[in-house]
Scaffold this motif. Structure first.
Motif, PDB file in Angstrom:
ATOM      1  N   GLY A   1      17.564  45.280  61.906  1.00  0.00           N
ATOM      2  CA  GLY A   1      18.702  44.983  62.653  1.00  0.00           C
ATOM      3  C   GLY A   1      19.382  43.544  62.328  1.00  0.00           C
ATOM      4  O   GLY A   1      20.219  42.973  63.176  1.00  0.00           O
ATOM      5  N   ILE A   2      18.898  42.924  61.185  1.00  0.00           N
ATOM      6  CA  ILE A   2      19.433  41.281  60.896  1.00  0.00           C
ATOM      7  C   ILE A   2      20.297  41.844  59.852  1.00  0.00           C
ATOM      8  O   ILE A   2      20.102  42.591  58.762  1.00  0.00           O
ATOM      9  N   GLU A   3      21.419  41.247  60.061  1.00  0.00           N
ATOM     10  CA  GLU A   3      22.492  41.514  59.024  1.00  0.00           C
ATOM     11  C   GLU A   3      23.054  40.382  58.134  1.00  0.00           C
ATOM     12  O   GLU A   3      24.006  40.373  57.321  1.00  0.00           O
ATOM     13  N   SER A   4      22.012  39.485  57.870  1.00  0.00           N
ATOM     14  CA  SER A   4      22.454  38.344  56.709  1.00  0.00           C
ATOM     15  C   SER A   4      21.174  37.590  56.653  1.00  0.00           C
ATOM     16  O   SER A   4      20.100  37.712  57.690  1.00  0.00           O
ATOM     17  N   PHE A   5      20.789  37.050  55.453  1.00  0.00           N
ATOM     18  CA  PHE A   5      19.726  35.981  55.434  1.00  0.00           C
ATOM     19  C   PHE A   5      20.051  34.588  56.015  1.00  0.00           C
ATOM     20  O   PHE A   5      21.240  34.464  56.320  1.00  0.00           O
ATOM     21  N   ASP A   6      18.877  34.240  56.347  1.00  0.00           N
ATOM     22  CA  ASP A   6      18.905  32.836  57.040  1.00  0.00           C
ATOM     23  C   ASP A   6      19.295  31.653  55.772  1.00  0.00           C
ATOM     24  O   ASP A   6      19.100  32.094  54.321  1.00  0.00           O
ATOM     25  N   GLU A   7      19.648  30.483  56.095  1.00  0.00           N
ATOM     26  CA  GLU A   7      20.077  29.483  55.154  1.00  0.00           C
ATOM     27  C   GLU A   7      19.059  29.135  54.382  1.00  0.00           C
ATOM     28  O   GLU A   7      19.247  28.876  53.153  1.00  0.00           O
ATOM     29  N   VAL A   8      17.908  29.067  54.735  1.00  0.00           N
ATOM     30  CA  VAL A   8      16.657  28.780  53.847  1.00  0.00           C
ATOM     31  C   VAL A   8      16.468  29.690  52.784  1.00  0.00           C
ATOM     32  O   VAL A   8      16.379  29.313  51.616  1.00  0.00           O
ATOM     33  N   THR A   9      16.614  31.008  53.174  1.00  0.00           N
ATOM     34  CA  THR A   9      16.456  32.031  52.235  1.00  0.00           C
ATOM     35  C   THR A   9      17.546  32.053  51.137  1.00  0.00           C
ATOM     36  O   THR A   9      17.192  32.277  50.079  1.00  0.00           O
ATOM     37  N   GLU A  10      18.794  31.883  51.470  1.00  0.00           N
ATOM     38  CA  GLU A  10      19.988  31.596  50.710  1.00  0.00           C
ATOM     39  C   GLU A  10      19.873  30.375  49.797  1.00  0.00           C
ATOM     40  O   GLU A  10      20.034  30.649  48.626  1.00  0.00           O
ATOM     41  N   ALA A  11      19.239  29.561  50.162  1.00  0.00           N
ATOM     42  CA  ALA A  11      19.232  28.295  49.564  1.00  0.00           C
ATOM     43  C   ALA A  11      18.077  28.689  48.382  1.00  0.00           C
ATOM     44  O   ALA A  11      18.202  28.137  47.219  1.00  0.00           O
ATOM     45  N   GLU A  12      17.111  29.065  48.754  1.00  0.00           N
ATOM     46  CA  GLU A  12      16.065  29.345  47.966  1.00  0.00           C
ATOM     47  C   GLU A  12      16.469  30.530  46.895  1.00  0.00           C
ATOM     48  O   GLU A  12      16.210  30.299  45.504  1.00  0.00           O
ATOM     49  N   PHE A  13      17.204  31.404  47.101  1.00  0.00           N
ATOM     50  CA  PHE A  13      17.890  32.299  46.069  1.00  0.00           C
ATOM     51  C   PHE A  13      18.667  31.554  45.316  1.00  0.00           C
ATOM     52  O   PHE A  13      18.331  31.731  43.646  1.00  0.00           O
ATOM     53  N   TYR A  14      19.503  30.727  45.451  1.00  0.00           N
ATOM     54  CA  TYR A  14      20.345  29.813  44.664  1.00  0.00           C
ATOM     55  C   TYR A  14      19.491  28.903  43.732  1.00  0.00           C
ATOM     56  O   TYR A  14      19.933  28.733  42.589  1.00  0.00           O
ATOM     57  N   PHE A  15      18.482  28.508  44.235  1.00  0.00           N
ATOM     58  CA  PHE A  15      17.575  27.450  43.317  1.00  0.00           C
ATOM     59  C   PHE A  15      16.924  28.345  42.467  1.00  0.00           C
ATOM     60  O   PHE A  15      17.074  27.849  41.211  1.00  0.00           O
ATOM     61  N   GLN A  26      26.905  38.527  55.903  1.00  0.00           N
ATOM     62  CA  GLN A  26      26.442  39.765  56.323  1.00  0.00           C
ATOM     63  C   GLN A  26      26.148  40.595  54.912  1.00  0.00           C
ATOM     64  O   GLN A  26      26.879  41.662  54.894  1.00  0.00           O
ATOM     65  N   PHE A  27      25.167  40.034  54.178  1.00  0.00           N
ATOM     66  CA  PHE A  27      24.554  40.680  52.953  1.00  0.00           C
ATOM     67  C   PHE A  27      25.771  41.153  52.193  1.00  0.00           C
ATOM     68  O   PHE A  27      25.799  42.404  51.562  1.00  0.00           O
ATOM     69  N   CYS A  28      26.751  40.294  51.954  1.00  0.00           N
ATOM     70  CA  CYS A  28      27.720  40.801  50.804  1.00  0.00           C
ATOM     71  C   CYS A  28      27.321  40.469  49.518  1.00  0.00           C
ATOM     72  O   CYS A  28      28.268  40.349  48.467  1.00  0.00           O
ATOM     73  N   LEU A  29      25.993  40.431  49.258  1.00  0.00           N
ATOM     74  CA  LEU A  29      25.602  40.398  48.089  1.00  0.00           C
ATOM     75  C   LEU A  29      25.818  41.574  47.307  1.00  0.00           C
ATOM     76  O   LEU A  29      25.150  42.536  47.189  1.00  0.00           O
ATOM     77  N   THR A  30      27.003  41.733  46.644  1.00  0.00           N
ATOM     78  CA  THR A  30      27.449  42.795  46.077  1.00  0.00           C
ATOM     79  C   THR A  30      26.682  43.547  45.153  1.00  0.00           C
ATOM     80  O   THR A  30      26.928  44.690  44.861  1.00  0.00           O
ATOM     81  N   VAL A  31      25.887  42.783  44.126  1.00  0.00           N
ATOM     82  CA  VAL A  31      24.906  43.545  43.401  1.00  0.00           C
ATOM     83  C   VAL A  31      24.098  44.370  43.947  1.00  0.00           C
ATOM     84  O   VAL A  31      23.738  45.495  43.509  1.00  0.00           O
ATOM     85  N   PHE A  32      23.643  44.074  45.177  1.00  0.00           N
ATOM     86  CA  PHE A  32      22.476  44.941  46.012  1.00  0.00           C
ATOM     87  C   PHE A  32      23.302  45.814  46.791  1.00  0.00           C
ATOM     88  O   PHE A  32      22.694  47.004  46.629  1.00  0.00           O
ATOM     89  N   GLN A  33      24.563  46.069  46.974  1.00  0.00           N
ATOM     90  CA  GLN A  33      24.897  47.194  47.629  1.00  0.00           C
ATOM     91  C   GLN A  33      25.183  48.196  46.736  1.00  0.00           C
ATOM     92  O   GLN A  33      25.543  49.246  47.009  1.00  0.00           O
ATOM     93  N   GLN A  34      25.069  48.003  45.490  1.00  0.00           N
ATOM     94  CA  GLN A  34      25.367  49.045  44.388  1.00  0.00           C
ATOM     95  C   GLN A  34      23.992  49.817  44.136  1.00  0.00           C
ATOM     96  O   GLN A  34      24.089  50.845  43.560  1.00  0.00           O
TER      97      GLN A  34
END
Length: 129
Positions: free
Chosen positions: A60-74, A119-127
């Protein structure tokens, strides 16, 4: 989907919508032709992030937290930096132009492709679904 602007002249101007599954296919093509680690790392990062996204959605979680997002971009930056290094290596002439084009495309359209926190708009994943 990624929207890529194309302009030929003042009369012909359009948006090209690219399915982001093509990104995964292009990364695999790069791996197959070069064996370069950057493409393997980025493909793995995208796959793992998609799995994490699906797990969070089930909770039921609809987005990544800021730490996860920062780690992804790193990790994304690390992979692309390695990509530029590997692309410039001698002996990579057969696929070098295609590889360089792929790296530039990812760098140019990163904001459109990877908007993690919204809200998980990481479009590559939605595909993938």
């Amino acid at each position: 989907m990624t929207i890529i602007k194309s302009t030929y002249n003042h009369i012909f101007n359009y948006d090209n919508i690219e399915c982001n599954v093509h990104l995964m296919r292009d990364l695999q093509k790069c791996i197959d032709n070069t064996g370069n680690q950057w493409a393997k790392d980025l493909r793995k990062l995208l796959s793992l992030t998609n799995m994490n996204r699906k797990n969070l959605l089930e909770q039921g979680i609809e987005s990544f937290d800021e730490v996860t997002e920062a780690e992804f971009y790193f990790k994304l930056d690390q992979a692309l930096s390695l990509g530029y290094q590997e692309w410039q290596q001698p002996g990579n002439s057969y696929y070098a132009l295609m590889e360089h084009t792929l790296i530039k495309r990812i760098v140019t359209y990163t904001p459109a492709i990877f908007c993690l926190g919204n809200q998980f708009c990481l479009t590559v994943f939605q595909q993938f679904e």
